[in-house]
Design an enzyme around this catalytic site. Structure first.
Site, mmCIF file in Angstrom:
data_model
loop_
_atom_site.group_PDB
_atom_site.id
_atom_site.type_symbol
_atom_site.label_atom_id
_atom_site.label_comp_id
_atom_site.label_asym_id
_atom_site.label_seq_id
_atom_site.Cartn_x
_atom_site.Cartn_y
_atom_site.Cartn_z
ATOM 1 N N MET A 140 -2.574 -0.633 -1.873
ATOM 2 C CA MET A 140 -3.751 -0.490 -2.708
ATOM 3 C C MET A 140 -3.654 0.800 -3.521
ATOM 4 O O MET A 140 -2.586 1.402 -3.600
ATOM 5 C CB MET A 140 -5.012 -0.531 -1.844
ATOM 6 C CG MET A 140 -5.274 -1.922 -1.265
ATOM 7 S SD MET A 140 -6.827 -2.051 -0.355
ATOM 8 C CE MET A 140 -6.416 -1.134 1.121
ATOM 9 N N CYS A 141 -4.747 1.252 -4.076
ATOM 10 C CA CYS A 141 -4.748 2.346 -5.042
ATOM 11 C C CYS A 141 -5.407 3.592 -4.455
ATOM 12 O O CYS A 141 -5.835 3.601 -3.310
ATOM 13 C CB CYS A 141 -5.477 1.920 -6.308
ATOM 14 S SG CYS A 141 -4.936 0.310 -6.935
ATOM 15 N N GLN A 142 -5.477 4.647 -5.261
ATOM 16 C CA GLN A 142 -6.200 5.839 -4.856
ATOM 17 C C GLN A 142 -7.109 6.294 -5.986
ATOM 18 O O GLN A 142 -6.788 6.135 -7.175
ATOM 19 C CB GLN A 142 -5.244 6.963 -4.451
ATOM 20 C CG GLN A 142 -4.508 6.668 -3.160
ATOM 21 C CD GLN A 142 -4.187 7.907 -2.360
ATOM 22 O OE1 GLN A 142 -4.600 9.019 -2.680
ATOM 23 N NE2 GLN A 142 -3.440 7.725 -1.292
ATOM 24 N N ASN A 181 -10.518 0.928 -5.677
ATOM 25 C CA ASN A 181 -9.439 0.902 -4.696
ATOM 26 C C ASN A 181 -9.754 -0.204 -3.710
ATOM 27 O O ASN A 181 -10.815 -0.175 -3.063
ATOM 28 C CB ASN A 181 -9.350 2.258 -3.978
ATOM 29 C CG ASN A 181 -8.587 2.164 -2.662
ATOM 30 O OD1 ASN A 181 -7.679 1.359 -2.521
ATOM 31 N ND2 ASN A 181 -8.977 2.981 -1.696
#
Length: 282
Positions: free
Chosen positions: A1-3, A108
């Site tokens: 996933m993202c930040q 996110n």
């Protein structure tokens, strides 16, 4: 996933220190290298920079690391793709206009089987679950308030009802701003802190850099930083609880919502609350 990285301030402030550490996670200290973006608000409008290159390699990211753009609300994102191709249109943050202001959103997480009915007022440009969630969220705000701009507290109350419904489809951590305040919500992982007078030194985790904020600030300054993982090793970061929503204004939290567990406990005591909050499900 993202930040995610967000900043909300009492006075216009640059984010170069935090972004230098944050951007290292785009291929050096972590593998979030599928694009990046950052938005700097100036009243109702904002400067938005996005790139499908990583924040380590992008010349735009290098500009942000070294040029002190000052703003009271900033949202940044480094992407690790789960849905949607690695293209410019799928790079966060996303921007739309509502009530004569630009709105910025970064997410996110990973939402499954999330295909809400959209009115057509806000339409995704790319093919990410994140942008669909943003369009749906804004649609819901228009449905509630029409075309008369609501207050920060009214927006917060609406988001408090909308966000948990989206989160039923998976992980939903986000930062959202219209330049007036910064709204944030977490189902799994977000952290925050406030830097204010008397300021102290802070040292980054991802890079050997330290800044003594007492030397570069005034007593009027106050800065709230929101991020997925703590950025510094010698400051106390507050973790969000699952389902917690916080809105920041002037560099401090001004309103916090019930967590998911607290909400379920309250609904168990009063089933009518559950019926009311889910009556307008998509």
């Amino acid at each position: 996933m993202c930040q995610l990285l967000g900043m909300n301030c009492a006075t216009p402030t640059d984010i170069t220190f935090s972004f230098k550490g944050f951007s290292q996670r785009a291929g050096i200290t972590s593998d979030h290298s599928d694009g990046f973006g950052i938005a700097f608000f100036e009243d109702k409008a904002c400067r938005l920079f996005v790139d499908n290159q990583s924040a380590v390699e992008s010349p735009i990211a290098e500009l942000v690391r070294n040029f002190p753009i000052k703003s009271r609300n900033v949202i940044s994102h480094i992407r690790k793709a789960t849905q949607g191709k690695i293209t410019l249109e799928n790079s966060h943050p996303f921007m739309r206009e509502l009530w004569g202001r630009q709105w910025i959103f970064a997410h996110n997480g990973d939402l499954h089987h999330f295909n809400p009915r959209l009115t057509g007022r806000f339409v995704p440009v790319g093919n990410t679950d994140s942008e669909r969630a943003f369009c749906y969220l804004l649609d819901q705000l228009v449905e509630r308030f029409g075309y008369t701009e609501p207050s920060i507290h009214q927006i917060f109350t609406a988001l408090e009802q909308i966000a948990p419904r989206i989160a039923e489809h998976g992980t939903f951590n986000y930062c959202l701003s219209n330049g007036q305040a910064l709204y944030s919500y977490a189902t799994t992982k977000l952290h925050w802190l406030v830097r204010e007078h008397p300021f102290k030194a802070a040292r980054l985790i991802d890079l050997d850099v330290e800044v003594d904020f007492s030397q570069v600030t005034t007593a009027k300054d106050r800065v709230a930083v929101i991020t997925t993982e703590p950025l510094t090793q010698n400051e106390v970061w507050m973790p969000y609880q699952p389902g917690e929503m916080i809105v920041f204004q002037d560099g401090r939290p001004i309103k916090q919502a019930l967590t998911r567990v607290e909400r379920l406990e309250r609904e168990a005591l009063n089933p009518e609350l559950k019926r009311i909050t889910r009556a307008d499900q998509y």
